[in-house]
Design an enzyme around this catalytic site. Structure first.
Site, mmCIF file in Angstrom:
data_model
loop_
_atom_site.group_PDB
_atom_site.id
_atom_site.type_symbol
_atom_site.label_atom_id
_atom_site.label_comp_id
_atom_site.label_asym_id
_atom_site.label_seq_id
_atom_site.Cartn_x
_atom_site.Cartn_y
_atom_site.Cartn_z
ATOM 1 N N LYS A 132 -5.381 5.439 7.048
ATOM 2 C CA LYS A 132 -4.239 4.607 6.675
ATOM 3 C C LYS A 132 -3.054 4.886 7.601
ATOM 4 O O LYS A 132 -2.461 3.967 8.168
ATOM 5 C CB LYS A 132 -3.825 4.847 5.222
ATOM 6 N N ASP A 164 -3.196 0.564 1.659
ATOM 7 C CA ASP A 164 -2.430 1.453 0.786
ATOM 8 C C ASP A 164 -2.618 0.981 -0.653
ATOM 9 O O ASP A 164 -3.484 0.146 -0.937
ATOM 10 C CB ASP A 164 -0.950 1.475 1.208
#
Ligand code: SF4
Length: 255
Positions: A132, A164
Site C-alpha cells: 500500500k 486502503d
C-alpha cells in the site's frame, strides 16, 4: 467464474458498470491529489508510514514539526528515538512508527544513497513499508511527475493500486471484488482497470469514501453511484459483506 457471494454478473457487464463508475468519479474528482502533504518522496514515504490507523489531517499537522527537526533521511537516521517518538506521538502507535521511520531512514542511507528507491521490490523490503505504502509513492510519482520515477504504469514493474480501508470498503460495496485481503482486492481491481487509471482511481475512491460512501453511514439516497452500485438496495450493507463476517488477516499490504 462468478465471485462467491456477489450478485451474478458477467465480466463484460462488470467492466461496463465500472466504466460508468469511472465516468461519475472522474466528473466529481477531475484532478485528485495525494492528501498527505509532502515535498519529496522521502517525506511522502514517512507520512504514509505515519498514516496507518490515523487520519491524514493528523499526519499533516504532525509532519511539519517532524521534518523541521529532521529534514532528510540522514538526519532521521541519526535521530534520538525518544525525540522522534515525542514528535510523532499524535499519530498513535508512536513507538512502532518512530522505530519504523528511523529504521527505514537508516536503510535508505545505508543501501540507497539516502534516496527512496523507485523500485517496488526494494521498497517493500524497507521497515514499515508494504504494497500500500509503495503504491502511494508510485501514484504520487505518476500524478506529480517525479523525476527518475515511472510515469507510465503500463509496464509490468510490480506496481499496482493503493488499497486502503476506503478502497477496500468501496470496492466491495460496488461489487468489484468479493475479496477481503488487500492484495487480493488489488489483483481484482488491476484485472478490471487499465493501468493508466490505477493511481487516480484509488484516490477518487478514497475521497468518495470520505464524502459519500461513509463506513458507518453510507449516503445511498443521495449517492451519484446508486444506479450502478449493487449495495444501494441494501443501504450500503449488502449480504456479501455482512454474511459470515470475519476480520481480514493483517498482511504487509495493509501498510
Ligand atoms: S450507493 Fe451507497 S453503498 Fe453504493 S457507493 Fe453509493 S453510498 Fe456507497
Amino acid at each position: 467464474m462468478a465471485d462467491p457471494g456477489l450478485p451474478r454478473e458477467s465480466r463484460e457487464a462488470r467492466r461496463k458498470r465500472l466504466s460508468e463508475i469511472l465516468r461519475v468519479l472522474k466528473a466529481r474528482y477531475p484532478d485528485p491529489q495525494i492528501p498527505l502533504h509532502h515535498r519529496s518522496p522521502f517525506e511522502l514515504l514517512v507520512a504514509t508510514i505515519l498514516s496507518a490507523q490515523c487520519t491524514d489531517e493528523t499526519v499533516n499537522r504532525t509532519t511539519p514539526h517532524l521534518f523541521a527537526r529532521f529534514p532528510t533521511p540522514e538526519a532521521l537516521a541519526a535521530a534520538d528515538l525518544q525525540e522522534v517518538e515525542a514528535l510523532v506521538r499524535p499519530t498513535g502507535f508512536f513507538r512502532q512508527k518512530a522505530r519504523a521511520i528511523v529504521e527505514c531512514s537508516r536503510r535508505l542511507v545505508a543501501e540507497h544513497g539516502g534516496q527512496v528507491p523507485p523500485d517496488m521490490q526494494a521498497l517493500v523490503k524497507l521497515p514499515g513499508v508494504g504494497r500500500k505504502t509503495a503504491n502511494v509513492l508510485f501514484a504520487a510519482a505518476e500524478i506529480e511527475r517525479w523525476p527518475g520515477w515511472p510515469h507510465d504504469r503500463g509496464k509490468p514493474d510490480g506496481t499496482g493500486i493503493v488499497v486502503d480501508t476506503h478502497v477496500t470498503r468501496l470496492a466491495r460495496r460496488l461489487a468489484l471484488t468479493a475479496q477481503e485481503d488487500p492484495e487480493a482486492i488489488e489483483r481484482d481491481l488491476m484485472d478490471l482497470l487499465p493501468p493508466g487509471e490505477w493511481s487516480r482511481f484509488s484516490l477518487r475512491l478514497i475521497y468518495f469514501g470520505r464524502e459519500v460512501c461513509l463506513a458507518r453511514t453510507p449516503r445511498c439516497s443521495v449517492c451519484p453511484l446508486r444506479r450502478v452500485c449493487p449495495s444501494s438496495r441494501y443501504g450500503g450493507f449488502p449480504p456479501w459483506m455482512t454474511r459470515g463476517r470475519r476480520r481480514a488477516p493483517a498482511t504487509r499490504s495493509n501498510r
